[in-house]
Design an enzyme around this catalytic site. Structure first.
Site, PDB file in Angstrom:
ATOM      1  N   GLN A  53       0.817  -1.202   0.000  1.00  0.00           N
ATOM      2  CA  GLN A  53       0.000   0.000   0.000  1.00  0.00           C
ATOM      3  C   GLN A  53       0.859   1.263   0.000  1.00  0.00           C
ATOM      4  O   GLN A  53       0.688   2.156   0.815  1.00  0.00           O
ATOM      5  CB  GLN A  53      -0.986  -0.009   1.168  1.00  0.00           C
ATOM      6  CG  GLN A  53      -1.976  -1.164   1.071  1.00  0.00           C
ATOM      7  CD  GLN A  53      -2.945  -1.197   2.224  1.00  0.00           C
ATOM      8  OE1 GLN A  53      -2.543  -1.260   3.387  1.00  0.00           O
ATOM      9  NE2 GLN A  53      -4.218  -1.170   1.903  1.00  0.00           N
ATOM     10  N   HIS A  54       1.787   1.302  -0.953  1.00  0.00           N
ATOM     11  CA  HIS A  54       2.641   2.464  -1.135  1.00  0.00           C
ATOM     12  C   HIS A  54       3.266   2.426  -2.526  1.00  0.00           C
ATOM     13  O   HIS A  54       3.140   1.451  -3.255  1.00  0.00           O
ATOM     14  CB  HIS A  54       3.723   2.531  -0.054  1.00  0.00           C
ATOM     15  CG  HIS A  54       4.708   1.399  -0.118  1.00  0.00           C
ATOM     16  ND1 HIS A  54       4.534   0.238   0.606  1.00  0.00           N
ATOM     17  CD2 HIS A  54       5.855   1.235  -0.820  1.00  0.00           C
ATOM     18  CE1 HIS A  54       5.544  -0.578   0.360  1.00  0.00           C
ATOM     19  NE2 HIS A  54       6.365  -0.002  -0.510  1.00  0.00           N
ATOM     20  N   SER A  55       3.939   3.501  -2.851  1.00  0.00           N
ATOM     21  CA  SER A  55       4.703   3.617  -4.092  1.00  0.00           C
ATOM     22  C   SER A  55       6.076   4.176  -3.736  1.00  0.00           C
ATOM     23  O   SER A  55       6.293   4.648  -2.619  1.00  0.00           O
ATOM     24  CB  SER A  55       3.974   4.567  -5.050  1.00  0.00           C
ATOM     25  OG  SER A  55       4.710   4.745  -6.237  1.00  0.00           O
TER      26      SER A  55
END
Length: 142
Positions: A53-55
């Site tokens: 749940q990130h970039s």
């Protein structure tokens, strides 16, 4: 999709004795498209849990499921795709500007991650709306 995709590694087996199992060599800079500066593995994840749940702004990664199975959803400015990782002779390349979510971990799953950089919190985008805004500024509207 952009800046991501499956990598197929060699799988070496014995023709004369299947009980020897298999060996998968990975040569950095030949099969991995970046210099590996860090590796870690994820394990003992509850099947209901969503990881990632990130970039990242700069970081490149290759995800290899050494045991078990996990689904990886990638979202970028050009689309969305789900990959199921369950073959230890495959790796999923994930470049910068890809939102990632790992979920549907089967019991016993071990996910190895090869990373191009040492840990840097400033490289993370942890809010999905901020990720969308960052990519819109970088690539323009869809």
């Amino acid at each position: 999709m952009y800046n991501c995709g499956l990598l197929k590694f060699r799988k070496i087996t014995s023709n004369s004795n299947k009980e020897f199992g298999a060996l998968t060599p990975i040569e950095f800079l030949n099969e991995i498209p970046f210099d590996v500066k860090r590796l870690y593995y994820i394990y003992d994840v509850n099947s209901e849990q969503i990881r990632g749940q990130h970039s990242h702004k700069k970081l490149h990664q290759v995800l290899i499921c050494l045991n078990g199975s996990v689904d990886v959803k990638l979202i970028n400015h050009f689309g969305e795709k789900v990959y199921t990782l369950n073959d230890s002779s495959e790796g999923l390349y994930v470049g910068p500007d890809n939102w990632r979510e790992m979920y549907n971990f089967k019991e016993g799953t071990v996910l190895l991650v090869l990373a191009s950089e040492k840990y840097d919190e400033d490289d993370y985008i942890r809010d999905f709306d901020t990720f969308l805004e960052f990519n819109e500024k970088k690539y323009g509207r869809k």
